[in-house]
Design a protein around this motif. Structure first.
Motif, mmCIF file in Angstrom:
data_model
loop_
_atom_site.group_PDB
_atom_site.id
_atom_site.type_symbol
_atom_site.label_atom_id
_atom_site.label_comp_id
_atom_site.label_asym_id
_atom_site.label_seq_id
_atom_site.Cartn_x
_atom_site.Cartn_y
_atom_site.Cartn_z
ATOM 1 N N LYS A 16 31.262 -49.010 17.105
ATOM 2 C CA LYS A 16 32.578 -48.946 16.487
ATOM 3 C C LYS A 16 32.666 -47.725 15.575
ATOM 4 O O LYS A 16 31.686 -47.345 14.936
ATOM 5 N N THR A 17 33.834 -47.131 15.528
ATOM 6 C CA THR A 17 34.090 -46.037 14.595
ATOM 7 C C THR A 17 35.340 -46.368 13.796
ATOM 8 O O THR A 17 36.221 -47.089 14.276
ATOM 9 N N ARG A 18 35.381 -45.877 12.589
ATOM 10 C CA ARG A 18 36.528 -46.065 11.710
ATOM 11 C C ARG A 18 36.835 -44.743 11.033
ATOM 12 O O ARG A 18 35.948 -43.915 10.826
ATOM 13 N N THR A 19 38.094 -44.559 10.674
ATOM 14 C CA THR A 19 38.518 -43.391 9.918
ATOM 15 C C THR A 19 39.102 -43.882 8.614
ATOM 16 O O THR A 19 39.889 -44.831 8.599
ATOM 17 N N GLY A 20 38.702 -43.249 7.515
ATOM 18 C CA GLY A 20 39.201 -43.694 6.228
ATOM 19 C C GLY A 20 39.014 -42.649 5.157
ATOM 20 O O GLY A 20 38.558 -41.531 5.406
ATOM 21 N N GLU A 21 39.372 -43.027 3.946
ATOM 22 C CA GLU A 21 39.322 -42.130 2.799
ATOM 23 C C GLU A 21 38.148 -42.522 1.908
ATOM 24 O O GLU A 21 37.906 -43.704 1.663
ATOM 25 N N VAL A 22 37.432 -41.522 1.411
ATOM 26 C CA VAL A 22 36.300 -41.772 0.519
ATOM 27 C C VAL A 22 36.850 -42.122 -0.859
ATOM 28 O O VAL A 22 37.615 -41.356 -1.448
ATOM 29 N N THR A 23 36.466 -43.302 -1.359
ATOM 30 C CA THR A 23 36.914 -43.717 -2.688
ATOM 31 C C THR A 23 35.839 -43.484 -3.735
ATOM 32 O O THR A 23 36.146 -43.395 -4.921
ATOM 33 N N SER A 24 34.575 -43.395 -3.326
ATOM 34 C CA SER A 24 33.496 -43.146 -4.275
ATOM 35 C C SER A 24 32.369 -42.411 -3.571
ATOM 36 O O SER A 24 32.000 -42.755 -2.447
ATOM 37 N N MET B 156 30.564 -44.370 11.641
ATOM 38 C CA MET B 156 30.145 -45.071 12.850
ATOM 39 C C MET B 156 29.201 -46.201 12.482
ATOM 40 O O MET B 156 28.383 -46.075 11.570
ATOM 41 N N GLU B 157 29.301 -47.283 13.219
ATOM 42 C CA GLU B 157 28.445 -48.442 13.015
ATOM 43 C C GLU B 157 26.989 -48.074 13.326
ATOM 44 O O GLU B 157 26.719 -47.304 14.241
ATOM 45 N N ARG C 87 22.532 -49.516 12.502
ATOM 46 C CA ARG C 87 21.676 -50.638 12.101
ATOM 47 C C ARG C 87 21.763 -50.811 10.585
ATOM 48 O O ARG C 87 22.144 -49.878 9.879
ATOM 49 N N PRO C 88 21.403 -51.971 10.065
ATOM 50 C CA PRO C 88 21.438 -52.158 8.615
ATOM 51 C C PRO C 88 20.482 -51.194 7.907
ATOM 52 O O PRO C 88 19.302 -51.138 8.225
ATOM 53 N N LEU C 89 21.016 -50.437 6.966
ATOM 54 C CA LEU C 89 20.212 -49.482 6.218
ATOM 55 C C LEU C 89 19.859 -50.005 4.828
ATOM 56 O O LEU C 89 18.902 -49.541 4.220
ATOM 57 N N SER C 90 20.627 -50.927 4.313
ATOM 58 C CA SER C 90 20.352 -51.564 3.033
ATOM 59 C C SER C 90 21.134 -52.867 3.001
ATOM 60 O O SER C 90 21.662 -53.303 4.014
ATOM 61 N N LYS C 91 21.220 -53.462 1.813
ATOM 62 C CA LYS C 91 21.924 -54.739 1.702
ATOM 63 C C LYS C 91 23.377 -54.634 2.144
ATOM 64 O O LYS C 91 23.910 -55.522 2.805
ATOM 65 N N LEU C 92 24.041 -53.522 1.824
ATOM 66 C CA LEU C 92 25.466 -53.376 2.122
ATOM 67 C C LEU C 92 25.774 -52.304 3.162
ATOM 68 O O LEU C 92 26.854 -52.315 3.743
ATOM 69 N N LYS C 93 24.872 -51.360 3.396
ATOM 70 C CA LYS C 93 25.176 -50.231 4.283
ATOM 71 C C LYS C 93 24.888 -50.568 5.737
ATOM 72 O O LYS C 93 23.749 -50.816 6.110
ATOM 73 N N ARG C 94 25.942 -50.558 6.553
ATOM 74 C CA ARG C 94 25.818 -50.744 8.006
ATOM 75 C C ARG C 94 26.571 -49.663 8.767
ATOM 76 O O ARG C 94 26.803 -49.767 9.955
ATOM 77 N N TRP C 95 26.974 -48.602 8.096
ATOM 78 C CA TRP C 95 27.752 -47.520 8.682
ATOM 79 C C TRP C 95 27.120 -46.200 8.272
ATOM 80 O O TRP C 95 26.411 -46.115 7.282
ATOM 81 N N ARG C 96 27.394 -45.149 9.054
ATOM 82 C CA ARG C 96 26.921 -43.818 8.688
ATOM 83 C C ARG C 96 28.033 -42.810 8.914
ATOM 84 O O ARG C 96 28.915 -43.000 9.764
ATOM 85 N N LEU C 97 27.980 -41.755 8.135
ATOM 86 C CA LEU C 97 28.990 -40.702 8.219
ATOM 87 C C LEU C 97 28.792 -39.902 9.498
ATOM 88 O O LEU C 97 27.679 -39.482 9.812
ATOM 89 N N VAL C 98 29.882 -39.719 10.240
ATOM 90 C CA VAL C 98 29.819 -38.905 11.455
ATOM 91 C C VAL C 98 30.356 -37.516 11.165
ATOM 92 O O VAL C 98 29.737 -36.512 11.499
ATOM 93 N N LYS C 99 31.522 -37.459 10.496
ATOM 94 C CA LYS C 99 32.207 -36.172 10.344
ATOM 95 C C LYS C 99 33.166 -36.248 9.181
ATOM 96 O O LYS C 99 33.827 -37.266 8.970
ATOM 97 N N VAL C 100 33.248 -35.148 8.426
ATOM 98 C CA VAL C 100 34.283 -35.020 7.401
ATOM 99 C C VAL C 100 35.480 -34.380 8.098
ATOM 100 O O VAL C 100 35.408 -33.235 8.543
#
Length: 99
Positions: A24-32, A80-81, A83-96
């Motif tokens: 899965k991929t998502r597009t969104g705005e960085v809030t932090s 992009m979706e 594997r679990p990288l930490s307690k909350l991280k399950r996504w990684r940055l593909v592109k700005v």
């Protein structure tokens, strides 16, 4: 005695590579982006209300891995979706997409 020809030993059959489903991929705005190698991305999804049918916006936060700390607050990014990288991280940055 007749000389028998021996064929060279054959390698065992290789396992068939499994087909992985599309991620899965998502597009969104960085809030932090204040954490090291982690960004928080807010995505907006427009869905019809289950009872009334009016289009409403649903917002969701995703924690994403940003290896180079490339994204800053306010940037539009694609994640992009993974594997679990930490307690909350399950996504990684593909592109700005947009600074």
């Amino acid at each position: 005695m007749a000389a028998q020809q021996q064929s060279p030993p054959q390698a065992p059959p290789q396992p068939v590579p499994f087909a992985r489903g599309a991620r899965k991929t998502r597009t969104g705005e960085v809030t932090s982006s204040s954490m090291n190698k982690t960004i928080v991305v807010r995505t907006v999804t427009r869905v019809p209300h289950p009872k009334f049918g009016k289009i409403v916006k649903q917002m969701k936060k995703f924690y994403a891995h940003d290896e180079q700390n490339a994204a800053k607050t306010g940037d539009t990014v694609r994640i992009m979706e993974t594997r679990p990288l930490s307690k909350l991280k399950r996504w990684r940055l593909v592109k700005v997409i947009q600074k």
